[in-house]
Scaffold this active site. Structure first.
Site, PDB file in Angstrom:
ATOM      1  CG  ASP A  21      21.698  14.281  38.708  1.00 37.92           C
ATOM      2  OD1 ASP A  21      21.168  15.508  38.545  1.00 37.92           O
ATOM      3  OD2 ASP A  21      22.146  14.290  39.768  1.00 37.92           O
ATOM      4  CD  GLU A 298      13.274  17.195  39.856  1.00 38.92           C
ATOM      5  OE1 GLU A 298      14.130  18.039  40.218  1.00 38.92           O
ATOM      6  OE2 GLU A 298      12.631  17.240  38.806  1.00 38.92           O
TER       7      GLU A 298
HETATM    8  O1  TRH Z   1      19.635  11.707  45.024  1.00 37.16           O
HETATM    9  P1  TRH Z   1      19.042  12.637  45.484  1.00 37.16           P
HETATM   10  O2  TRH Z   1      19.318  13.485  46.612  1.00 37.16           O
HETATM   11  O3  TRH Z   1      18.668  13.737  44.325  1.00 37.16           O
HETATM   12  C1  TRH Z   1      19.036  14.632  43.573  1.00 37.16           C
HETATM   13  C2  TRH Z   1      20.533  14.790  43.002  1.00 37.16           C
HETATM   14  O4  TRH Z   1      21.262  15.140  44.360  1.00 37.16           O
HETATM   15  C3  TRH Z   1      20.529  15.769  42.073  1.00 37.16           C
HETATM   16  O5  TRH Z   1      21.880  16.040  41.882  1.00 37.16           O
HETATM   17  C4  TRH Z   1      19.763  16.955  42.524  1.00 37.16           C
HETATM   18  O6  TRH Z   1      19.868  17.798  41.079  1.00 37.16           O
HETATM   19  C5  TRH Z   1      18.307  16.700  42.709  1.00 37.16           C
HETATM   20  O7  TRH Z   1      18.390  16.042  43.910  1.00 37.16           O
HETATM   21  C6  TRH Z   1      17.724  18.041  42.988  1.00 37.16           C
HETATM   22  O8  TRH Z   1      17.465  12.233  45.694  1.00 37.16           O
HETATM   23  P2  TRH Z   1      16.171  11.911  44.659  1.00 37.16           P
HETATM   24  O9  TRH Z   1      16.140  12.722  43.433  1.00 37.16           O
HETATM   25  O10 TRH Z   1      14.997  11.470  45.404  1.00 37.16           O
HETATM   26  O11 TRH Z   1      16.894  10.617  43.953  1.00 37.16           O
HETATM   27  C7  TRH Z   1      16.931   9.368  44.593  1.00 37.16           C
HETATM   28  C8  TRH Z   1      16.535   8.173  43.807  1.00 37.16           C
HETATM   29  O12 TRH Z   1      17.073   6.907  44.362  1.00 37.16           O
HETATM   30  C9  TRH Z   1      15.181   7.861  43.885  1.00 37.16           C
HETATM   31  O13 TRH Z   1      14.586   7.535  42.369  1.00 37.16           O
HETATM   32  C10 TRH Z   1      14.752   6.962  44.879  1.00 37.16           C
HETATM   33  C11 TRH Z   1      16.028   6.091  44.781  1.00 37.16           C
HETATM   34  N1  TRH Z   1      16.316   5.305  45.707  1.00 37.16           N
HETATM   35  C12 TRH Z   1      16.646   3.924  45.523  1.00 37.16           C
HETATM   36  O14 TRH Z   1      16.273   3.567  44.458  1.00 37.16           O
HETATM   37  N2  TRH Z   1      16.875   3.018  46.771  1.00 37.16           N
HETATM   38  C13 TRH Z   1      17.133   3.459  48.106  1.00 37.16           C
HETATM   39  O15 TRH Z   1      17.128   2.764  48.678  1.00 37.16           O
HETATM   40  C14 TRH Z   1      16.662   5.046  48.126  1.00 37.16           C
HETATM   41  C15 TRH Z   1      16.806   5.433  49.579  1.00 37.16           C
HETATM   42  C16 TRH Z   1      16.585   5.751  47.151  1.00 37.16           C
END
Ligand code: TRH
Length: 422
Positions: A21, A298
């Protein structure tokens, strides 16, 4: 001569789970400011999530400016009826983005609905604010017909619209910074840049014959099956494990309780490297540096597509297998141009990884570890042998998506058009 203000945007973000988010809202906020000159204020209820993505954000500072964006902690108490002066002091924006159905405070919504604003560079004097409800990303066909529809407020007289991200020109598009593809191509084309990335974490680049894979995911009972395949395979695999809920599953498979950041462990032909939680910018570099990326949620799902490398999506699990339907919708689009054999291997890998049945049905969690292990082994063997075709496909897919306008640009244009018709 009157000097007109740039339009002001508010983005409201509630951190429901993990970083997605915050990640989406932060990207949008930065891009609206940097590429469209908007004055952006991001209201977020959990500053620590933003701090993890960008350590420049001070997680104990309730109001600060980072990368040109005003970052404000969203505290319910500040918007409570009776908070009086605090609410009155908040200037009303030209556009407010309510991310992922987070809801806006009633006191704020009421003030918004009664606001009449002065002219900006893109809005005439006397205009009223626009309220955008930014929805979740999906490749399902219905998205295009719902994108941009009015979403009447049950009580207030205000212009509110649905905005659906998506993969086709008739949706809200995907977040993509203007220079993203160029930066990615430059990085991927320079071995020294890739070497420097790995070196920052204490390693050499994976050897030229090895397959580099990044791993970010939710808990996954089928991980062990894939680790078995990689450790026993003929080709070396270098697995970069970031900090996420799947990390304990990796440790369990290794039979060890902890792994320090920077540690690497070898089992057969598999080397596992443990990385810290990276900044959002460094996470992009990891995706670009790897041959395959296992992503989730996402935002990382979208970033993996911009990385133009084959990837596997661990979709956010929802009730009644809603996520299974979304997964299939994306697979139908992504796989459409793949040769039949490769397509079925690709679908099999994704479905098994997500606990879906082999035919894409709704048999969630019903696959045994042995069955899953067999499916993963067969799928990986086929995908690895056709790696060149998949790589080209990932590049074509990414280049195809780039032809559509990005989400921030579409959002700005959408609001401008609504305003000019008002
Ligand atoms: O965190 P997520 O699982 O995402 C979300 C939330 O759970 C949310 O509530 C839900 O509505 C949505 O999924 C569908 O995974 P996402 O979206 O990929 O976000 C993770 C972010 O973290 C992404 O911008 C990448 C970043 N990231 C880093 O910056 N450093 C890291 O080491 C990693 C592993 C990820």
């Amino acid at each position: 001569m009157t000097c007109l203000q740039q339009p002001a945007w508010d983005i409201f973000c509630r951190v429901i789970d993990n970083y997605g988010d915050a990640a989406v809202c932060w990207r949008l906020a930065r891009q609206l400011h940097a590429e469209h000159g908007c004055q952006v204020r991001l209201w977020i209820d959990h500053l620590a999530a933003l701090h993890a993505l960008n350590p420049v954000v001070n997680d104990s500072e309730p109001a600060q400016r980072v990368d040109g964006v005003e970052v404000r902690v969203w505290r319910e108490a500040d918007f409570a009826a009776g908070a009086g002066d605090a609410i009155d002091a908040i200037t009303m924006p030209d556009v407010v983005v309510e991310a992922f159905g987070c809801g806006l405070p009633d006191t704020y919504s009421e003030r918004l609905a009664s606001s009449v604003l002065s002219a900006t560079t893109s809005c005439p004097p006397g205009h009223r604010p626009i309220w955008i409800t930014l929805e979740y990303l999906s490749a399902e066909a219905w998205v295009a017909s719902h994108h941009g529809l009015p979403s009447p407020h049950p009580r207030l007289d205000i212009d509110r619209y649905f905005f659906f991200p998506g993969f086709s020109a008739d949706t809200g598009g995907l977040l993509r910074e203007v220079d993203l593809k160029l930066r990615c191509a430059v990085f991927q084309g320079h071995d020294e840049a890739i070497d420097a990335f790995w070196k920052r974490f204490g390693w050499l680049s994976p050897s030229p014959g090895a397959t580099a894979i990044s791993l970010f995911g939710y808990e996954n009972p089928h991980l062990g099956g894939l680790l078995d395949v990689w450790s026993k395979g003929d080709t070396p695999v270098c697995l970069a494990v970031t900090d996420s809920r799947i990390r304990p599953d990796v440790l369990r498979w290794l039979g060890q309780a902890v792994a320090g950041t920077g540690e690497s462990v070898r089992r057969g032909n598999l080397e596992i490297r443990f990385l810290p939680f990276l900044t959002q910018d460094d996470y992009d570099l990891l995706l670009w540096a790897c041959d395959w990326n296992f992503v989730r949620g996402e935002d990382s799902f979208v970033r993996a597509q911009w990385a133009a490398r084959p990837f596997v999506w661990h979709i956010y699990p929802q009730q009644e297998n809603t996520h299974g339907v979304k997964l299939e919708a994306f697979l139908d689009n992504y796989c459409a141009d793949l040769p039949a054999g490769l397509q079925s291997a690709f679908r099999s890998l994704w479905r098994t990884w997500n606990g879906q049945s082999a035919d894409g049905g709704v048999a969630v969690g019903k696959i045994s570890a042995v069955e899953a292990g067999g499916q993963l082994a067969a799928a990986w063997a086929q995908l690895a042998s056709d790696g060149g075709v998949l790589l080209q496909h990932a590049s074509d897919w990414s280049n195809g998506l780039i032809r559509q306008q990005d989400l921030a640009g579409k959002l700005v244009d959408f609001c401008r058009k609504k305003r000019s018709k008002a």
